[in-house]
Scaffold this active site. Sequence first.
Site, PDB file in Angstrom:
ATOM      1  N   ARG A 128      -2.265  27.826  15.725  1.00 63.77           N
ATOM      2  CA  ARG A 128      -0.979  27.204  15.434  1.00 63.77           C
ATOM      3  C   ARG A 128       0.010  28.311  15.088  1.00 63.77           C
ATOM      4  NH1 ARG A 128      -1.834  22.464  11.122  1.00 63.77           N
ATOM      5  NH2 ARG A 128       0.417  22.256  11.398  1.00 63.77           N
ATOM      6  N   HIS A 129       1.291  28.014  15.194  1.00 63.73           N
ATOM      7  CA  HIS A 129       2.314  28.946  14.715  1.00 63.73           C
ATOM      8  C   HIS A 129       2.175  29.080  13.205  1.00 63.73           C
ATOM      9  CE1 HIS A 129       4.411  25.458  13.084  1.00 63.73           C
ATOM     10  NE2 HIS A 129       4.091  24.853  14.221  1.00 63.73           N
ATOM     11  N   HIS A 183       1.185  24.227  18.922  1.00 62.92           N
ATOM     12  CA  HIS A 183       1.444  23.306  17.816  1.00 62.92           C
ATOM     13  C   HIS A 183       0.230  22.402  17.618  1.00 62.92           C
ATOM     14  CE1 HIS A 183       5.713  24.455  18.296  1.00 62.92           C
ATOM     15  NE2 HIS A 183       5.336  24.593  19.562  1.00 62.92           N
ATOM     16  N   ARG A 240       9.156  28.947  16.638  1.00 63.42           N
ATOM     17  CA  ARG A 240       8.083  29.241  15.680  1.00 63.42           C
ATOM     18  C   ARG A 240       6.818  29.778  16.345  1.00 63.42           C
ATOM     19  NH1 ARG A 240       9.244  23.826  16.200  1.00 63.42           N
ATOM     20  NH2 ARG A 240       7.628  22.214  16.172  1.00 63.42           N
ATOM     21  N   ASN A 280       8.323  23.081   8.392  1.00 66.46           N
ATOM     22  CA  ASN A 280       7.050  22.796   7.720  1.00 66.46           C
ATOM     23  C   ASN A 280       7.284  22.743   6.217  1.00 66.46           C
ATOM     24  OD1 ASN A 280       4.950  24.891   9.862  1.00 66.46           O
ATOM     25  ND2 ASN A 280       5.556  22.766  10.085  1.00 66.46           N
ATOM     26  N   GLU A 307       5.617  21.206  21.120  1.00 69.57           N
ATOM     27  CA  GLU A 307       5.049  20.131  20.298  1.00 69.57           C
ATOM     28  C   GLU A 307       5.438  18.765  20.861  1.00 69.57           C
ATOM     29  OE1 GLU A 307       2.825  18.946  18.754  1.00 69.57           O
ATOM     30  OE2 GLU A 307       2.975  19.393  16.608  1.00 69.57           O
TER      31      GLU A 307
END
Lengths: 363, 363
Positions: B142-143, B294, B195, B149, B228
């Site tokens: 994942r980033h 994502h 991201r 977030n 995403e």
Amino acid sequence: AGMEKGRVAIFDSTNVSRKFRCEMVEELRSVVQSRSNVILVESVCEDPEIIQHNISATERSMPDYKGTESREEVVADYTARIQCFAARYEPLGDEDKVYSWIKTVDGGQQVILNKIFGYLPGRIASFVMNLHTFPKEIYLSRHGQSEYNLAQKIGGDSSLTAHGREYAVALAAHVHENVLRKFPRARLWTSTLRRTIETGELIRHEDVEVDGQPWITMRPRQWHALDEIHAGIFDGMTYDEIAEKDPEEFAMRKKNKLGYRYPRGESYLDVLQRLDTIVHELERQRDPILIISHQGILRIIYAYLMIDEIKSREESPHVAIPLNTIKVLRPHAYGCTCENLALLKSKAGPDGQTEKALDPPSH
Amino acid sequence: AGMEKGRVAIFDSTNVSRKFRCEMVEELRSVVQSRSNVILVESVCEDPEIIQHNISATERSMPDYKGTESREEVVADYTARIQCFAARYEPLGDEDKVYSWIKTVDGGQQVILNKIFGYLPGRIASFVMNLHTFPKEIYLSRHGQSEYNLAQKIGGDSSLTAHGREYAVALAAHVHENVLRKFPRARLWTSTLRRTIETGELIRHEDVEVDGQPWITMRPRQWHALDEIHAGIFDGMTYDEIAEKDPEEFAMRKKNKLGYRYPRGESYLDVLQRLDTIVHELERQRDPILIISHQGILRIIYAYLMIDEIKSREESPHVAIPLNTIKVLRPHAYGCTCENLALLKSKAGPDGQTEKALDPPSH
């Protein structure tokens, strides 16, 4: 010069002998680095029905025969040409294993792919496999006027206006009368957005039998790939609002309509990419297809089919796809023709909208 | 029962004789309507190097050989099996022209497609063409933590936080040390969102030479298909806000996470669809690949690869893909293994965010 504009070049010639083909590939290696970047394409056809069909298709559209009066003359000449090549032609086979090639037999009954590796060669192979020469009509239609059109807003997922529904009525009548009578197997593709689905909603879906098989006429198929270009953060705004709120973005788009990507949205180049599947499916289908979609999308499909008219990618975002009109496209062996049928005569809507509202803003 | 759950069934057997194959296809016609809905797949391999490679791959992972101690024993047994089948096997050819089949020769050097028509058969053919048995590692990450977030918002296109950048540093160090040393040709794929791009940004891109060819290490490739899942009208909101503003939608999603489509956005099923290209590319590549994407996307890719662990499509949207962790997947002939490497030891971020902010809301 063309090399800078694309990644694929097509060399169209008869390439009759193995010796000539080998020399050509070896010659090209200095330009393309690897042998596998030259793909030979061979179409072998021994099915007399397909040959006969191809001869008549060619006879109608081949530039070589322009002005030739007698049909018999053309058929005789073309048949002689085929026989002449058939006698001399050395087909691709075991001796050519070191080269990359695609061979299709009898219009796709069998396809042989030799040393086809990588993404682009794979897509080219898939494209070649889908090609056929059976004539079919393709109908392009924008959705009828939507609530957002009326409000001059872009994007969204609004319903049709009364005027838009009027177009849906006219479109259904046209399809029943002019398409389904001739082609009961004609297909219906829309985007997943309400305005295109509603535009096709009045077209009848009847259980019929075609060639002894059960068939539902114009069973709608919804494609995400046919959704309008996504305007990202500007979705739901009018162009005046965008120009006011973000003049810089507005100017950037004006400057490079093809490459400009809406912030968090799409560019026309993104749309080109996602229409890849649609174009492959369009080539593959032998039935006529009615596509009800959006101006931005239909521009690209139109530009793809009308390659003789739209000469560059840069022109494609500027093609005019008029409202309330169905475009009838007829691809043939050497190009494509287009006929525009305006289905709603009067430009004034039933609820007296302005001319401007009938020609809504488009991407 | 399985018939209701999917559109494709696989019958895995050796199908040695032409007679047996014909009987099988004719038998199945009562179920599948048309002969062309049964596709025979044949893989012919006479390249001794590939055979040798396959034997060692099999020896390591084939269930039949579990518990067998001696490597020599397994190789001898498997070689004998191959010879036994080779002597009796009747390959697909001219006599089978009436059937639909895909034949791959020497691991894809040549592919023959016979009577492969339609969208799904075409995708199956393309998938089979991309398969190979060369082992490679796939890294999923994942980033790092993003501004959104931290704010508990979903979607958007925000940058990394300080904590997220800390992960980017750790990831780059890990890649330089553990991936690029072993595999200079390893590749880097990200989504088009900031991201993920920022998370991979500290990985070095050096001009090197691999197998005598110039190569840029980890040259990043951005894929829209890795973006995403799009939350449509809820993009940029927190889950609390969604639950408050639209409890009905919130409940619908809870009930059917796989099929639920965000208004004007996507469902997990839409994501499955758009990951089709990624999965084909993932199979085709022989180089290791680091995918920085994502949670919603990695869940589906993980579920695809770890088919022994994730038994149904319905489970896939619930897979946990932890933050600050790299998943090392190693597909082999009979499945796939996964190793989790937590690259950031401390769960507490440098700026003292809560635990919750380090485990941000996900689709």
